[in-house]
Design a protein around this motif. Structure first.
Motif, PDB file in Angstrom:
ATOM      1  N   LYS A   5       0.842  -1.194   0.000  1.00 20.52           N
ATOM      2  CA  LYS A   5       0.000   0.000   0.000  1.00 20.52           C
ATOM      3  C   LYS A   5       0.879   1.247   0.000  1.00 20.52           C
ATOM      4  O   LYS A   5       1.789   1.351   0.806  1.00 20.52           O
ATOM      5  CB  LYS A   5      -0.880   0.028   1.253  1.00 20.52           C
ATOM      6  CG  LYS A   5      -1.767  -1.185   1.416  1.00 20.52           C
ATOM      7  CD  LYS A   5      -2.484  -1.142   2.759  1.00 20.52           C
ATOM      8  CE  LYS A   5      -3.204  -2.422   3.052  1.00 20.52           C
ATOM      9  NZ  LYS A   5      -3.825  -2.397   4.390  1.00 20.52           N
ATOM     10  N   LEU A   8      -1.077   8.283  -1.086  1.00 21.40           N
ATOM     11  CA  LEU A   8      -0.650   9.545  -1.675  1.00 21.40           C
ATOM     12  C   LEU A   8      -0.949  10.691  -0.708  1.00 21.40           C
ATOM     13  O   LEU A   8      -2.002  10.727  -0.082  1.00 21.40           O
ATOM     14  CB  LEU A   8      -1.372   9.788  -2.999  1.00 21.40           C
ATOM     15  CG  LEU A   8      -1.180   8.727  -4.090  1.00 21.40           C
ATOM     16  CD1 LEU A   8      -1.893   9.157  -5.361  1.00 21.40           C
ATOM     17  CD2 LEU A   8       0.291   8.492  -4.366  1.00 21.40           C
ATOM     18  N   LYS A  11      -3.672  13.341  -2.561  1.00 23.33           N
ATOM     19  CA  LYS A  11      -5.038  12.912  -2.876  1.00 23.33           C
ATOM     20  C   LYS A  11      -5.441  11.804  -1.905  1.00 23.33           C
ATOM     21  O   LYS A  11      -4.582  11.109  -1.364  1.00 23.33           O
ATOM     22  CB  LYS A  11      -5.120  12.339  -4.292  1.00 23.33           C
ATOM     23  CG  LYS A  11      -4.738  13.280  -5.382  1.00 23.33           C
ATOM     24  CD  LYS A  11      -4.828  12.554  -6.722  1.00 23.33           C
ATOM     25  CE  LYS A  11      -4.205  13.382  -7.829  1.00 23.33           C
ATOM     26  NZ  LYS A  11      -4.148  12.648  -9.089  1.00 23.33           N
ATOM     27  N   ILE A  13      -6.050   8.852  -2.170  1.00 18.21           N
ATOM     28  CA  ILE A  13      -5.890   7.656  -2.996  1.00 18.21           C
ATOM     29  C   ILE A  13      -4.756   6.806  -2.424  1.00 18.21           C
ATOM     30  O   ILE A  13      -3.763   7.330  -1.930  1.00 18.21           O
ATOM     31  CB  ILE A  13      -5.536   8.041  -4.456  1.00 18.21           C
ATOM     32  CG1 ILE A  13      -6.661   8.839  -5.100  1.00 18.21           C
ATOM     33  CG2 ILE A  13      -5.182   6.824  -5.301  1.00 18.21           C
ATOM     34  CD1 ILE A  13      -7.914   8.069  -5.376  1.00 18.21           C
ATOM     35  N   CYS A  14      -4.935   5.491  -2.536  1.00 21.30           N
ATOM     36  CA  CYS A  14      -3.872   4.553  -2.174  1.00 21.30           C
ATOM     37  C   CYS A  14      -3.550   3.710  -3.400  1.00 21.30           C
ATOM     38  O   CYS A  14      -4.452   3.141  -4.019  1.00 21.30           O
ATOM     39  CB  CYS A  14      -4.322   3.658  -1.018  1.00 21.30           C
ATOM     40  SG  CYS A  14      -3.046   2.501  -0.493  1.00 21.30           S
ATOM     41  N   LYS A  15      -2.271   3.677  -3.753  1.00 24.25           N
ATOM     42  CA  LYS A  15      -1.821   2.803  -4.834  1.00 24.25           C
ATOM     43  C   LYS A  15      -1.567   1.435  -4.211  1.00 24.25           C
ATOM     44  O   LYS A  15      -0.681   1.291  -3.378  1.00 24.25           O
ATOM     45  CB  LYS A  15      -0.549   3.338  -5.471  1.00 24.25           C
ATOM     46  CG  LYS A  15      -0.758   4.596  -6.286  1.00 24.25           C
ATOM     47  CD  LYS A  15       0.557   5.019  -6.923  1.00 24.25           C
ATOM     48  CE  LYS A  15       0.364   6.145  -7.892  1.00 24.25           C
ATOM     49  NZ  LYS A  15      -0.216   5.743  -9.151  1.00 24.25           N
ATOM     50  N   THR A  55      -0.869  -2.721 -10.235  1.00 25.14           N
ATOM     51  CA  THR A  55      -1.220  -1.681  -9.272  1.00 25.14           C
ATOM     52  C   THR A  55      -2.597  -1.113  -9.610  1.00 25.14           C
ATOM     53  O   THR A  55      -2.909  -0.872 -10.774  1.00 25.14           O
ATOM     54  CB  THR A  55      -0.167  -0.561  -9.285  1.00 25.14           C
ATOM     55  OG1 THR A  55       1.112  -1.134  -8.968  1.00 25.14           O
ATOM     56  CG2 THR A  55      -0.494   0.519  -8.274  1.00 25.14           C
ATOM     57  N   ASN A  57      -5.396   1.949  -8.241  1.00 30.18           N
ATOM     58  CA  ASN A  57      -5.627   3.128  -7.408  1.00 30.18           C
ATOM     59  C   ASN A  57      -7.000   3.007  -6.758  1.00 30.18           C
ATOM     60  O   ASN A  57      -8.009   2.917  -7.455  1.00 30.18           O
ATOM     61  CB  ASN A  57      -5.568   4.402  -8.242  1.00 30.18           C
ATOM     62  CG  ASN A  57      -4.179   4.678  -8.765  1.00 30.18           C
ATOM     63  OD1 ASN A  57      -3.185   4.230  -8.205  1.00 30.18           O
ATOM     64  ND2 ASN A  57      -4.104   5.417  -9.844  1.00 30.18           N
ATOM     65  N   GLU A  59      -9.634   4.402  -3.393  1.00 32.72           N
ATOM     66  CA  GLU A  59      -9.902   5.501  -2.475  1.00 32.72           C
ATOM     67  C   GLU A  59      -9.524   5.112  -1.051  1.00 32.72           C
ATOM     68  O   GLU A  59      -9.889   4.033  -0.566  1.00 32.72           O
ATOM     69  CB  GLU A  59     -11.383   5.872  -2.544  1.00 32.72           C
ATOM     70  CG  GLU A  59     -11.740   7.091  -1.729  1.00 32.72           C
ATOM     71  CD  GLU A  59     -13.206   7.459  -1.857  1.00 32.72           C
ATOM     72  OE1 GLU A  59     -13.722   8.098  -0.927  1.00 32.72           O
ATOM     73  OE2 GLU A  59     -13.829   7.107  -2.870  1.00 32.72           O
ATOM     74  N   SER A  60      -8.791   5.985  -0.378  1.00 34.60           N
ATOM     75  CA  SER A  60      -8.393   5.748   1.014  1.00 34.60           C
ATOM     76  C   SER A  60      -9.605   5.821   1.938  1.00 34.60           C
ATOM     77  O   SER A  60     -10.625   6.427   1.593  1.00 34.60           O
ATOM     78  CB  SER A  60      -7.366   6.791   1.456  1.00 34.60           C
ATOM     79  OG  SER A  60      -6.219   6.713   0.664  1.00 34.60           O
TER      80      SER A  60
END
Length: 98
Positions: A5, A8, A11, A13-15, A55, A57, A59-60
């Motif tokens: 994990k 970012l 944003k 967002i989690c890659k 990978t 993307n 949403e966190s």
């Protein structure tokens, strides 16, 4: 199998990088509730060492259910954050908490 994990800062967002060792496999896909369990939406790329990697993307601040589809066979992630029962499939789904 493994999950990495990377959150970012700019944003929400989690890659999420999914890694699946499956040297004998032809195709590995990650399917989950973020892509309506689409078995074609998130194919993982086969590397020279036989590992599949990709990978996504996400949403966190959410929890997502998912599974791998390895040559048509559904498999859980052994390093998942949790597992949850799925009545439709009559089996557990892997869960990732972001």
């Amino acid at each position: 199998m493994a999950i990495k994990k990377q959150f970012l800062k700019s944003k929400p967002i989690c890659k999420v990088t999914f890694t699946v060792p499956a040297a004998e496999a032809e195709e590995v896909v990650v399917a989950g509730n973020w892509n309506n369990w689409n078995t074609k939406a998130e194919p993982l790329k086969k590397l020279k060492n036989g590992t599949f990697k990709g990978t996504v993307n996400l949403e966190s601040g959410q929890a997502y259910e998912f599974k791998y589809v390895v040559d048509g066979q559904w498999q859980n992630e052994v390093e998942a954050d949790a597992y949850t029962w799925n009545d439709y499939a009559a089996t557990d789904n892997s869960v990732i908490n972001l």
